[in-house]
Design an enzyme around this catalytic site. Sequence first.
Site, mmCIF file in Angstrom:
data_model
loop_
_atom_site.group_PDB
_atom_site.id
_atom_site.type_symbol
_atom_site.label_atom_id
_atom_site.label_comp_id
_atom_site.label_asym_id
_atom_site.label_seq_id
_atom_site.Cartn_x
_atom_site.Cartn_y
_atom_site.Cartn_z
ATOM 1 N N GLU A 265 2.782 6.991 -2.588
ATOM 2 C CA GLU A 265 2.494 8.102 -3.499
ATOM 3 C C GLU A 265 2.994 9.449 -2.970
ATOM 4 O O GLU A 265 3.508 10.257 -3.741
ATOM 5 C CB GLU A 265 0.984 8.212 -3.755
ATOM 6 N N ASP B 139 0.836 -1.199 0.000
ATOM 7 C CA ASP B 139 0.000 0.000 0.000
ATOM 8 C C ASP B 139 0.877 1.257 0.000
ATOM 9 O O ASP B 139 2.059 1.210 0.340
ATOM 10 C CB ASP B 139 -0.900 -0.029 1.232
ATOM 11 N N ASP C 291 -8.870 3.645 -3.154
ATOM 12 C CA ASP C 291 -9.996 3.941 -2.272
ATOM 13 C C ASP C 291 -11.182 4.503 -3.051
ATOM 14 O O ASP C 291 -11.157 5.639 -3.532
ATOM 15 C CB ASP C 291 -9.569 4.933 -1.192
#
Length: 772
Positions: A419, A416, A482
């Site tokens: 970014e 995960d 998400d």
Amino acid sequence: MKISDGNWLIQPGLNLIHPLQVFEVEQQDNEMVVYAAPRDVRERTWQLDTPLFTLRFFSPQEGIVGVRIEHFQGALNNGPHYPLNILQDVKVTIENTERYAEFKSGNLSARVSKGEFWSLDFLRNGERITGSQVKNNGYVQDTNNQRNYMFERLDLGVGETVYGLGERFTALVRNGQTVETWNRDGGTSTEQAYKNIPFYMTNRGYGVLVNHPQCVSFEVGSEKVSKVQFSVESEYLEYFVIDGPTPKAVLDRYTRFTGRPALPPAWSFGLWLTTSFTTNYDEATVNSFIDGMAERNLPLHVFHFDCFWMKAFQWCDFEWDPLTFPDPEGMIRRLKAKGLKICVWINPYIGQKSPVFKELQEKGYLLKRPDGSLWQWDKWQPGLAIYDFTNPDACKWYADKLKGLVAMGVDCFKTDFGERIPTDVQWFDGSDPQKMHNHYAYIYNELVWNVLKDTVGEEEAVLFARSASVGAQKFPVHWGGDCYANYESMAESLRGGLSIGLSGFGFWSHDIGGFENTAPAHVYKRWCAFGLLSSHSRLHGSKSYRVPWAYDDESCDVVRFFTQLKCRMMPYLYREAARANARGTPMMRAMMMEFPDDPACDYLDRQYMLGDNVMVAPVFTEAGDVQFYLPEGRWTHLWHNDELDGSRWHKQQHGFLSLPVYVRDNTLLALGNNDQRPDYVWHEGTAFHLFNLQDGHEAVCEVPAADGSVIFTLKAARTGNTITVTGAGEAKNWTLCLRNVVKVNGLQDGSQAESEQGLVVKPQGNALTITL
């Protein structure tokens, strides 16, 4: 960046310098070098006090032409750089005439015109496909901030549509959009993207890769409506034009250049279930989910532990929370005894509260500011710092922690984040912070991938990754991030999946049921059908569990039906996965990729092809109303068996156990004999289904082995009313269903039986002759 102000002016504070006249052309080894001035320099007086652009044309692979436009060659060019597969012995042709200089690789050439009017044209077999005209490329000096940029504008023809640029959730066709390739954690409902890829393709059958890891600014038919403009802060601009001539051929060349998607293991195509994100869970909770799935006859193949397998405020130090999971090794052993694979969540950050934080700081394993202090902030985790993966020792420390988890029984990792990488930093290896912002996603996922490659083997390696950069398709699987729990977010997720597929990524998933909030049961059920007809399928949420009985009883029926369907489809799906690995063609693909000659497919973004032969149109309404388009041919529903004509739109209404899933004609589709697992022997008990084989056509079906290689091939050829079926390779107890055929006039070397879907033929050997 915006350069022009309408058609006649430029933005305030900008000075533009363009290459306008070819001064000289040289051949340097396998390169064509063009020196171009921004004014007429035929008189010696005008050869003073002027810039001179250097344009280099080269070919890293056949059918790919690289262009490098240079201003100052002495500027710093620190890495990172994209890991490209550059060949040294590419055959090229260079022609230098009075009228033009031309560089050719394969069928693709770049031609620079000499004389009064500058033009750079790209041609396929002599026919222009794109290019830039006078004053449409060059150097930009921004006096507002004292920064300098290079830019290019490539022409778009009438009706030309642009795709790609990474996983984007805006309209599938990029025309009219402004895109900044800067990775951001922005969810699926904004213009931001987790996976920015400065590569686009068009329906004219070519692609363009801008070879700059830093932010590239694209104006796609926006600032100049008939051009794709791209610019970068640099003293040079390098890009590659990639020939097709079809979208599949473009991706074949692109992924040969940037890296093929690895082939995920078969078990990863099954159903994944997670703890969800901020829910409360321990081993008892996990067992209640897994046992509940088994009690309801819901096949389950992978269980994922999200963030709170570790102690709060300490992510990621890779230590199980002893209060919640006092015996993690024993728990994993017990779960694996139930036939499950285990995934755990990780990210590339560390919270200040972790006991290992001081050790990591002292050893220099964390990212620093230019003054030598740690880069930290309080978002996500208090005092959060970032692992510096340009430090080999930091990589080894991180990898050793992951190897310890693998030794404990963990099979894969959800990689995960990655970014929000800052730029006011100093990397261990001196990397350019602007370039490392996006490229960090690559080195992060590469590190984790290599851990699995070194421990369980490359054939068993799989990730569940959110961030990406160019080349990260080599480390599947990627998921959409998400999303909200509504139909709009379901649709935008699909757009993101089609977009990333058009950017070189072969495998993709999404959070079934939506991540944020809790979906109504009808949204969950529609999303389950879509999710289990995706390459990878995961039930995951934020503040609530995603087990189907948390919604309603029918949700269990939906999950069961579509999970079993996907397991049966594995002979077909895994062969398509092997093709993604071999040629870069995504498993889930936009309709325009499969039907590039049908202009009606150019804008379709609410349906997709699942492999070469199956069209899927998810339902985005509670009532089940759906509209979809079928290209030319005769199409048959995979399980309802109704037939529809192509080259037209259709309106239907579907219950929760159904959606439009149509198989194109002249298809031989393999279904397996196991509806409980994805990983089984696909060439035993295979049920082949033949759909509308037309006179003069041949249908071929290749059944894969576990490594993706072809273990059995079945062919059906029709001449008049005679169908000849031949098999080659290893197969046992296969049958052939002639869809919507109720009787035949003759059958040799086999027996027949009736079924609801059509006549089922069982061969005596590996050959049949059928007379209709």
